[in-house]
Design an enzyme around this catalytic site. Structure first.
Site, PDB file in Angstrom:
ATOM      1  N   TYR A 164       0.743  -1.060   0.138  1.00 55.29           N
ATOM      2  CA  TYR A 164       0.038  -0.007   0.135  1.00 55.29           C
ATOM      3  C   TYR A 164       0.993   1.190   0.150  1.00 55.29           C
ATOM      4  CZ  TYR A 164      -2.852   3.911   1.600  1.00 55.29           C
ATOM      5  OH  TYR A 164      -3.812   4.912   1.644  1.00 55.29           O
ATOM      6  N   HIS A 194      -3.500  16.194  -3.134  1.00 55.92           N
ATOM      7  CA  HIS A 194      -3.923  16.470  -1.852  1.00 55.92           C
ATOM      8  C   HIS A 194      -3.656  17.788  -1.126  1.00 55.92           C
ATOM      9  CE1 HIS A 194      -4.413  12.222  -1.805  1.00 55.92           C
ATOM     10  NE2 HIS A 194      -4.229  11.990  -0.573  1.00 55.92           N
ATOM     11  N   ASN A 307       2.051  12.111   5.929  1.00 50.77           N
ATOM     12  CA  ASN A 307       1.120  11.192   6.494  1.00 50.77           C
ATOM     13  C   ASN A 307       1.510  11.298   8.023  1.00 50.77           C
ATOM     14  OD1 ASN A 307       0.013   7.561   6.206  1.00 50.77           O
ATOM     15  ND2 ASN A 307      -1.156   9.554   6.865  1.00 50.77           N
ATOM     16  N   TYR A 395     -15.265  33.805  46.050  1.00 45.79           N
ATOM     17  CA  TYR A 395     -14.626  32.639  45.606  1.00 45.79           C
ATOM     18  C   TYR A 395     -13.893  33.023  44.635  1.00 45.79           C
ATOM     19  CZ  TYR A 395     -18.337  29.864  47.424  1.00 45.79           C
ATOM     20  OH  TYR A 395     -19.385  29.215  48.259  1.00 45.79           O
ATOM     21  N   ARG A 398     -10.609  33.529  47.186  1.00 47.15           N
ATOM     22  CA  ARG A 398     -10.373  32.661  48.022  1.00 47.15           C
ATOM     23  C   ARG A 398     -10.055  31.367  47.446  1.00 47.15           C
ATOM     24  NH1 ARG A 398     -15.297  30.466  51.587  1.00 47.15           N
ATOM     25  NH2 ARG A 398     -16.202  32.496  50.859  1.00 47.15           N
ATOM     26  N   PHE A 444      -1.701   7.276  12.504  1.00 49.97           N
ATOM     27  CA  PHE A 444      -1.836   8.546  11.956  1.00 49.97           C
ATOM     28  C   PHE A 444      -2.881   9.058  12.427  1.00 49.97           C
ATOM     29  CE2 PHE A 444      -3.725   5.300   8.847  1.00 49.97           C
ATOM     30  CZ  PHE A 444      -5.021   5.363   9.323  1.00 49.97           C
ATOM     31  N   GLU A 529     -11.987   5.787   5.312  1.00 50.05           N
ATOM     32  CA  GLU A 529     -11.478   6.654   6.269  1.00 50.05           C
ATOM     33  C   GLU A 529     -12.888   7.105   7.271  1.00 50.05           C
ATOM     34  OE1 GLU A 529      -9.081   9.648   4.468  1.00 50.05           O
ATOM     35  OE2 GLU A 529      -7.812   8.176   3.597  1.00 50.05           O
TER      36      GLU A 529
END
Length: 657
Positions: A164, A194, A307, A395, A398, A444, A529
């Site tokens: 792959y 991409h 990647n 508060y 404190r 990834f 994905e």
């Protein structure tokens, strides 16, 4: 022969010059002539003589005199821009200087190196690399690991094994086998296709961090990149040539594909690139100007470059470091407010926190004691109300150890995850040289840093939430016993009225930004994905939340210092007087209303640069040395002597205290 790279209406032209005595005006005319020559319609001009223009440097945007000789005004291969008179700025125009470039106005090429091995990078190291303080080199051990990893890839290609991303397509195309003759084209196509992110480009600091972190991950030796290519990438980093990387477009699995592809696109000489020398220009010109050649991708190398979770993690690294800085200083600002509001220090008693021993809570209470202990640092303000009938405070005063404390512990937790991620291999497939094979997995996936950064935003936001309430107490005369909105002649003057509104607006905006992005997931890549982290948005919004926190605390710091003006001639403790003096070195007291935004920005800058911490830290450390036995463990977020040595801060002698 000198040569100059000239930008004309969105196009970059290389203009050689045979005679260095020629002028800036000649260079502009020659660039316009070449521009007109390349246009079918002559660019809308009848001739060069019809064009009126200005010439300016890309670096700094300084205008150049048309009559100056080139050899006097410009360096060889400098980048300049021709601005044609009457042109309107195109909304698509990439400015010569990116947002935040003022950080590089005094850029000096670093002389020191950080040796990367993929194992020992810290968040502090990466931030310093982003600021341009170091160059990069590889350790000898890292070089050997990279070489052995590449041998596995070369063997796969030689034997035509189906693996792959090396000999197949990507995502849904994982079953499509690619011919050996097209394996290099496959990698280039991957990077180009991409590179589809959108939005503003990362500022130089963040792009440097992104590139440095990717180098560190490649140095681990599980990516299959060749040593030759990795060294080319390092040369690009060391020359501060930074690709155009839009900030939006990653879903955080499979890694940060879109932004890392833009990073790789610049490395192969395509797209835009920036350097302190050139400003924005075509990547091939920027590389050439620095004596560099575009990377030629070998099989697997495109995938190796894009990647991983480095966009999430590098931004997360900045977020963690800024969060650490503001959390320390929040204690100092709150202590100053407590003094102005004439609060009590009883809530910071050691025994109270010993019976609820969260490390962050104990540390924050300690810092308050170190700044406010009247036995150690006499305070005239504290002495003025020693015998008042007030039993306890609100508060927001404190409970600072409990509220600020959990922020400290949150940051420590997140920093641990980010540090692990900095030194993790996040590729797919992984190349295991010891086994002589590649293995597909899911490293990834950005869920770890995504969840951690969502948690960081939620935790750090509380510093702004409680700070805004303290600002309200400072501005409200029924709560502070000070003039309304901390200004004389109220009505004629409005004082801090709208500064408090700004703080409230930022806190409200943070409420929306603190909604976790990592609870969302959208299936992508044709359901291959099918679960993603959305970590890119987690990182970006964490940074925005932290910036808002810094700004709210800047307003509180200004308000507290203004409150002290109405308590004079009484003085507070020595360390808090030092903080007051620091603020007054950049912001004068308000006698009457004036333009307030620059003062807020000046106080914000003090916090970002950790100046408030630097002036108070020696007193905190001195107090620690006198009150905590050496054998007692200290919170990991606590201040240490290491910080003092790094900053060359002098610990005050006893008489100084």
């Amino acid at each position: 022969m000198p040569r100059y790279t000239v930008h004309v209406r969105g196009e970059w032209l290389a203009v050689p010059c045979r005679d260095a005595q020629l002028t800036i005006g000649w260079l502009g005319r020659e660039a316009v002539r070449r521009y007109i020559k390349n246009k079918p319609d002559n660019g809308g001009f009848a001739s060069v003589d019809d064009v009126r223009f200005l010439v300016r440097r890309c670096k700094g945007l300084g205008l150049l005199d048309h009559e100056d000789p080139l050899e006097v005004a410009l360096e060889d291969n400098e980048f300049v821009e021709v601005v044609i008179e009457g042109d309107a700025m195109s909304p698509d125009f990439i400015p010569s200087q990116p947002e935040g470039v003022y950080l590089y106005s005094k850029y000096r090429e670093p002389e020191k190196y950080i040796a990367l091995d993929g194992e020992t990078l810290t968040t502090e190291d990466l931030v310093n690399l982003g600021k341009g303080r170091y160059k990069i080199k590889l350790t000898p051990a890292a070089e050997k690991k990279v070489q052995k990893s590449r041998e596995v890839i070369d063997s796969i290609v030689k034997e035509k094994t189906v693996v792959y991303g090396i000999t197949t397509g990507f995502g849904k195309f994982a079953r499509t086998v690619i011919p050996v003759s097209k394996l290099e084209e496959l990698q280039v196509n991957l990077v180009r296709s991409h590179s589809s992110a959108v939005g503003k480009p990362l500022i130089p600091e963040r792009c440097r961090m992104l590139l440095a972190l990717r180098i560190n991950v490649l140095a681990k030796g599980y990516s299959g990149i060749s040593l030759e290519t990795l060294k080319q990438v390092i040369e690009v980093f060391n020359a501060s040539c930074l690709p155009y990387v839009p900030e939006k477009g990653t879903v955080g699995a499979s890694g940060d594909l879109a932004p890392l592809s833009h990073l790789a696109l610049g490395l192969i000489g395509e797209g835009k690139m920036w350097s302190p020398k050139s400003g924005w220009a075509d990547a091939k010109y920027v590389l050439e100007a620095h004596g560099l050649k575009p990377v030629v991708l070998k099989p697997k190398e495109g995938l190796a470059l894009i990647n991983g979770t480095q966009m999430i993690t590098s931004l997360g690294c900045e977020a963690v470091e800024r969060a650490s800085a503001i959390s320390r200083q929040a204690d100092i600002v709150a202590a100053l407010t407590l003094e102005v509001l004439k609060g009590t220090t009883k809530a910071f008693d050691t025994d109270i926190h010993a019976v609820r021993p969260h490390r962050g809570q104990i540390e924050v209470a300690f810092r308050f004691r170190s700044l406010l202990d009247s036995d150690h640092h006499p305070s005239e303000i504290a002495e003025s109300h020693r015998f008042c009938d007030r039993v306890q405070d609100a508060y927001t005063l404190r409970c600072c150890p409990q509220v600020h404390g959990v922020v400290n512990d949150t940051i420590a937790f997140v920093k641990n995850i980010i540090t692990t991620e900095l030194n993790s291999a996040t590729d797919n497939p992984m190349v295991f040289a010891s086994r002589g094979e590649t293995v597909s997995g899911g490293n990834f996936h950005g869920e770890y840093p995504a969840k951690a950064l969502d948690y960081l935003a939620i935790g750090v936001h509380e510093l702004a939430s409680i700070s805004e309430r303290r600002i309200e107490r400072l501005c409200n005369p029924s709560l502070s016993e000070l003039p309304p909105f901390l200004v004389a002649e109220g009505g004629l003057n409005s004082g801090f009225m709208i500064a408090h509104c700004t703080a409230a607006a930022l806190v409200s905006e943070n409420k929306a930004l603190c909604h976790p992005s990592s609870v969302d997931s959208l299936s992508t890549s044709a359901a291959t994905e099918d679960h993603v982290s959305m970590g890119g948005w987690a990182a970006r919004k964490a940074l925005r939340v932290i910036e808002h926190v810094e700004q709210v605390l800047a307003i509180e710091l200004l308000a507290a210092c203004q409150g002290i003006e109405f308590l004079r001639p009484l003085r507070t403790t020595t360390p808090l007087e030092k903080v007051y003096d620091l603020v007054r070195s950049v912001v004068r007291p308000w006698i009457k209303d004036r333009f307030m935004a620059p003062d807020i920005e000046a106080a914000h800058r003090l916090l970002v640069e950790q100046k408030v911490w630097e002036v108070a830290a020696p007193y905190i450390e001195k107090y620690r040395m006198e009150h905590i036995p050496e054998s007692r463990p200290v919170s990991p977020t606590a201040f240490s002597l290491e910080f003092l040595h790094k900053k060359s801060i002098k610990i005050p002698e006893s008489e100084d205290l």
